[in-house]
Scaffold this active site. Structure first.
Site, PDB file in Angstrom:
ATOM      1  N   SER A   1      -6.660  -6.904  -6.491  1.00 32.80           N
ATOM      2  CA  SER A   1      -7.602  -5.592  -6.286  1.00 32.80           C
ATOM      3  C   SER A   1      -6.789  -4.452  -6.051  1.00 32.80           C
ATOM      4  O   SER A   1      -7.361  -3.489  -6.118  1.00 32.80           O
ATOM      5  CB  SER A   1      -8.394  -5.796  -4.647  1.00 32.80           C
ATOM      6  OG  SER A   1      -7.296  -6.081  -3.885  1.00 32.80           O
TER       7      SER A   1
ATOM      8  N   SER B   1      -3.851  -9.984  -4.734  1.00 34.78           N
ATOM      9  CA  SER B   1      -4.115  -8.765  -5.274  1.00 34.78           C
ATOM     10  C   SER B   1      -2.899  -8.012  -5.506  1.00 34.78           C
ATOM     11  O   SER B   1      -2.964  -6.894  -5.935  1.00 34.78           O
ATOM     12  CB  SER B   1      -4.891  -8.062  -4.225  1.00 34.78           C
ATOM     13  OG  SER B   1      -6.246  -8.495  -4.095  1.00 34.78           O
TER      14      SER B   1
ATOM     15  N   LYS C   1      -2.115   1.896  -0.727  1.00 32.93           N
ATOM     16  CA  LYS C   1      -3.604   1.197  -0.844  1.00 32.93           C
ATOM     17  C   LYS C   1      -4.545   1.544   0.184  1.00 32.93           C
ATOM     18  O   LYS C   1      -4.141   1.524   1.204  1.00 32.93           O
ATOM     19  CB  LYS C   1      -3.475  -0.413  -0.780  1.00 32.93           C
ATOM     20  CG  LYS C   1      -4.580  -1.092  -1.437  1.00 32.93           C
ATOM     21  CD  LYS C   1      -4.465  -2.794  -1.675  1.00 32.93           C
ATOM     22  CE  LYS C   1      -5.735  -3.167  -1.968  1.00 32.93           C
ATOM     23  NZ  LYS C   1      -5.378  -4.567  -2.295  1.00 32.93           N
TER      24      LYS C   1
END
Ligand code: GLN
Length: 456
Positions: free
Chosen positions: A142, A167, A65
């Site tokens: 997210s 997330s 990420k």
């Protein structure tokens, strides 16, 4: 083939790692033309396979990420304001992965600094990732890029992700993959571009529970570089042990406001597992408010350093400092980042601090106590991960910020309280995946993983 089997064959020389790496990067490129999961992809990754250590992750492509620092690879937490930042060091998690022979394939898309539940709050000018099952729908956020590629890629791969308030679980549920968030402090945060330090946790997404266990084995453990990292004993996650657990389903999570198919799929997935119905009234009433007050308060202080002087984008200093800071910040922060900076600063301001920030901290303690009471009787608590299937972009555009924040109703509690949680695919509704979430007491991730193996 799951990653564990792939690694075994690669170590024996029965799979050509160079060829596999090339094919993986090519497949990602093809997928990304339509789906936008990667911000940066290392298309020379196959050249980096020659001196690999024959460790636990030998020759496995791993995506990271964007909020985690990777040496010499642009790392910007999805934001415009950090564009161009190439760290001179690896985050601890990335270092551990490399030490075990893993290959860093690139950086995945996210909402800026983790601010969102759909990955639609992308940095100014960046593309929004699309759901692998329906391009008109969101991936969830997210960590949408991580979830999307984990579902869509046919090659062995594991994604490293991050959760502050859900997330990992949210996009995992919307994209039909496993999404694992550890106890706060089990995995080092060194090298993470923070969202809210008291809640950020680095976790894992994978198509198979054994891949989750393998990766956790690599990344868990104390790190001198992170003062909040814990000294607890690390279990052998890769070996299944226990199988009888005391399980409870949270009543509030299968009631009003939750889609019927999501609840039906949860029950079906649990099958003949015996469970009690229990209640978390305080958590379900107050966790969203508490989570957003604390997370925005922390985020607003974290982002203060991005003022155009030392970190992040710069401008030309022609005016007084304060005007200059406002100019740079107005230009590069997205709408959602600005909203959170303003609300978070307000909640911490003298005169309001006691009424908002301090009160939220007190409620957080009460929420932890409420969970702990249940954990004195039960090993695992179960809820749906999300109340719905992935919404369409047209539906998201009509939502107010508050409706948006309400999406985290299941995930805010465990994240606020630092409990490990795991979203597992529970079935489909309207051809879209649904998810079931298991929550365990602090540092009991082993039980969670063993239970997931049981109901696989
Ligand atoms: N949806 C939550 C938020 O917007 C979760 C984000 C996260 O876990 N990084 O804050």
């Amino acid at each position: 083939m799951n990653s564990i089997d792939y690694i075994k064959l690669a170590k024996k020389g029965e799979i050509d790692v160079i060829k596999n790496t090339k094919e993986t990067i090519n497949e990602i490129k093809k997928i990304d033309k339509d789906y936008n999961y990667f911000l940066i992809l290392d298309d020379k990754l196959d050249k980096k396979t020659t001196k690999l250590k024959k460790g636990k992750l030998y020759g496995l492509p791993i995506s990271i990420k964007d909020c985690l620092c990777v040496k010499d690879m642009e790392s910007k937490a999805g934001s415009k304001i950090l564009e161009g930042y190439d760290p001179v060091f690896d985050s601890t998690v990335v270092k551990k992965i490399r030490d075990e022979g893993g290959l860093i394939a690139g950086k995945t898309s996210q909402d800026v600094f983790g601010f969102g539940s759909f990955n639609t709050n992308v940095g100014i000018g960046y593309k929004i990732p699309k759901n692998p099952f329906d391009k008109n729908r969101a991936t969830g956020g997210s960590s949408g890029g991580a979830a999307g590629i984990t579902q869509k890629l046919s090659k062995p791969h594991i994604a490293i992700s991050e959760s502050t308030g859900g997330s990992i679980a949210c996009p995992a549920s919307y994209c039909g993959v496993y999404g694992f968030t550890p106890t706060y402090g089990l995995v080092s945060r060194y090298g993470l571009l923070d969202y809210a330090n008291s809640m950020d946790k680095i976790g894992i997404m994978a198509k198979d529970i054994e891949d989750v266990a393998l990766m956790l084995q690599v990344i868990a453990g104390h790190d001198d570089k992170d003062s909040t990292s814990s000294n607890v004993k690390i279990h052998n996650y890769t070996k299944q042990e226990k199988s009888k657990f005391k399980v409870a389903v949270i009543k509030e999570s299968i009631g009003k406001g939750v889609e019927k198919e999501v609840i039906d799929n949860l029950k079906e997935k649990l099958g003949d597992i015996k469970y009690d119905l229990v209640s978390l009234p305080l958590t379900f009433k107050y966790s969203i408010q508490t989570y957003y007050l604390i997370s925005m308060s922390e985020a607003s202080t974290n982002l203060a350093k991005l003022c155009g002087m030392r970190y992040g984008q710069h401008g030309k200093l022609e005016e007084e400092f304060n005007e200059y800071f406002s100019k740079v910040r107005s230009k590069y922060f997205s709408k959602e980042a600005k909203r959170r900076i303003i609300l978070g600063t307000f909640a911490r301001m003298s005169g309001y601090r006691d009424a908002f920030y301090i009160k939220a901290l007190k409620v957080r303690t009460k929420i932890i106590e409420e969970y702990k009471k249940l954990f004195s009787k039960y090993d695992l608590l179960v809820t749906p991960t999300m109340p719905n299937i992935a919404p369409k972009f047209s539906e998201i555009n009509k939502m107010t910020p508050l409706q948006n924040y309400m999406m985290d109703i299941m995930t805010a509690g465990p994240n606020l309280a630092g409990f490990p949680h795991l979203s597992i695919p529970s079935g489909f509704s309207n051809e879209m995946p649904t998810g079931l979430m298991i929550v365990a007491n602090h540092f009991n991730e082993k039980n969670m993983i063993d239970f997931a193996r049981e109901i696989k």
